[in-house]
Design a protein around this motif. Structure first.
Motif, mmCIF file in Angstrom:
data_model
loop_
_atom_site.group_PDB
_atom_site.id
_atom_site.type_symbol
_atom_site.label_atom_id
_atom_site.label_comp_id
_atom_site.label_asym_id
_atom_site.label_seq_id
_atom_site.Cartn_x
_atom_site.Cartn_y
_atom_site.Cartn_z
ATOM 1 N N ALA A 103 -4.400 4.685 -7.033
ATOM 2 C CA ALA A 103 -4.272 3.820 -8.215
ATOM 3 C C ALA A 103 -3.164 2.799 -8.002
ATOM 4 O O ALA A 103 -3.205 1.693 -8.558
ATOM 5 N N MET A 104 -2.169 3.160 -7.175
ATOM 6 C CA MET A 104 -1.087 2.224 -6.860
ATOM 7 C C MET A 104 -1.473 1.310 -5.707
ATOM 8 O O MET A 104 -1.178 0.116 -5.722
ATOM 9 N N ASN A 105 -2.102 1.867 -4.690
ATOM 10 C CA ASN A 105 -2.552 1.092 -3.535
ATOM 11 C C ASN A 105 -3.923 1.581 -3.118
ATOM 12 O O ASN A 105 -4.051 2.620 -2.452
ATOM 13 N N PRO A 106 -4.964 0.850 -3.470
ATOM 14 C CA PRO A 106 -6.322 1.284 -3.138
ATOM 15 C C PRO A 106 -6.589 1.351 -1.635
ATOM 16 O O PRO A 106 -7.563 1.953 -1.203
ATOM 17 N N ASN A 107 -5.695 0.750 -0.843
ATOM 18 C CA ASN A 107 -5.837 0.815 0.615
ATOM 19 C C ASN A 107 -5.269 2.114 1.182
ATOM 20 O O ASN A 107 -5.426 2.398 2.361
ATOM 21 N N GLY A 108 -4.603 2.892 0.345
ATOM 22 C CA GLY A 108 -4.143 4.209 0.759
ATOM 23 C C GLY A 108 -3.115 4.214 1.866
ATOM 24 O O GLY A 108 -3.160 5.075 2.754
ATOM 25 N N LYS A 109 -2.175 3.261 1.816
ATOM 26 C CA LYS A 109 -1.141 3.186 2.848
ATOM 27 C C LYS A 109 0.235 2.999 2.216
ATOM 28 O O LYS A 109 0.356 2.526 1.090
#
Length: 200
Positions: A46-52
């Motif tokens: 939810a904070m970074n949809p790129n998951g990094k």
């Protein structure tokens, strides 16, 4: 106060930590364990949809991700990001270089050697990283033979971006003996007032 979601061993996260420290900005560090899948949870995505990592979270809950984008945001209006268009573009030039020609090889070699123990399945990839990582270091050496910092006479976020993984390049098997200008630059950056180490 900012929140930084990251891993202290990550060069990309270290860029943000170093920038905040140089600017004297308060922040709260939230440790994220990639190996435990913590960047793939619903809350993190939810904070970074790129998951990094890293992720910089503002007081209103909104977030900014991508380490070099965060550097540009934090440094805006400071001495670490030139206002003159040509110099500012040169900073971007080195940040793009870092992400496309340096980090994918120097940082990945470090992961393979230090954190994975050189598995046989990644040996060929590691060897490619060595060739391409040394090519990137040679580019830096050429520039740093001409100027004390990557963009002329002044320390900027271009230096922060490239210092992050270059100063631990030996952990990926890179011998910097052949790069005297790079080594002198590493010492200049580390000696800058307000400097903080990766694991400090």
């Amino acid at each position: 106060m900012y929140k930084v979601y990251g891993d202290y061993h990550s060069g990309n996260c270290y860029k943000v930590k170093l920038m905040l420290h140089l600017l004297g900005l308060e922040s709260k560090w939230v440790a994220v364990d990639i190996l435990k899948g913590e960047t793939q949870t619903a809350d993190f995505l939810a904070m970074n949809p790129n998951g990094k990592i890293p992720v910089l979270q503002f007081e209103d809950g909104s977030c900014l991700w991508e380490s070099n984008a965060i550097l540009n945001f934090l440094a805006d209006g400071s001495a670490y990001l030139p206002s003159e268009p040509r110099l500012r573009t040169q900073v971007l030039q080195w940040q793009f270089f870092e992400q496309y020609s340096h980090e994918p090889y120097v940082a990945v070699a470090r992961v393979i050697q230090r954190f994975q123990g050189m598995p046989a399945a990644r040996l060929e990839e590691y060897q490619v990283c060595q060739v391409r990582g040394h090519k990137a270091l040679k580019v830096m050496e050429q520039q740093l033979q001409r100027t004390p910092y990557l963009v002329g006479e002044h320390y900027s976020i271009a230096d922060i971006a490239l210092y992050a993984y270059t100063h631990v390049a030996d952990e990926g098997g890179f011998d910097l003996t052949a790069y005297p200008a790079v080594r002198a630059w590493l010492a200049r950056v580390a000696g800058h007032p307000g400097h903080v180490g990766m694991l400090d």
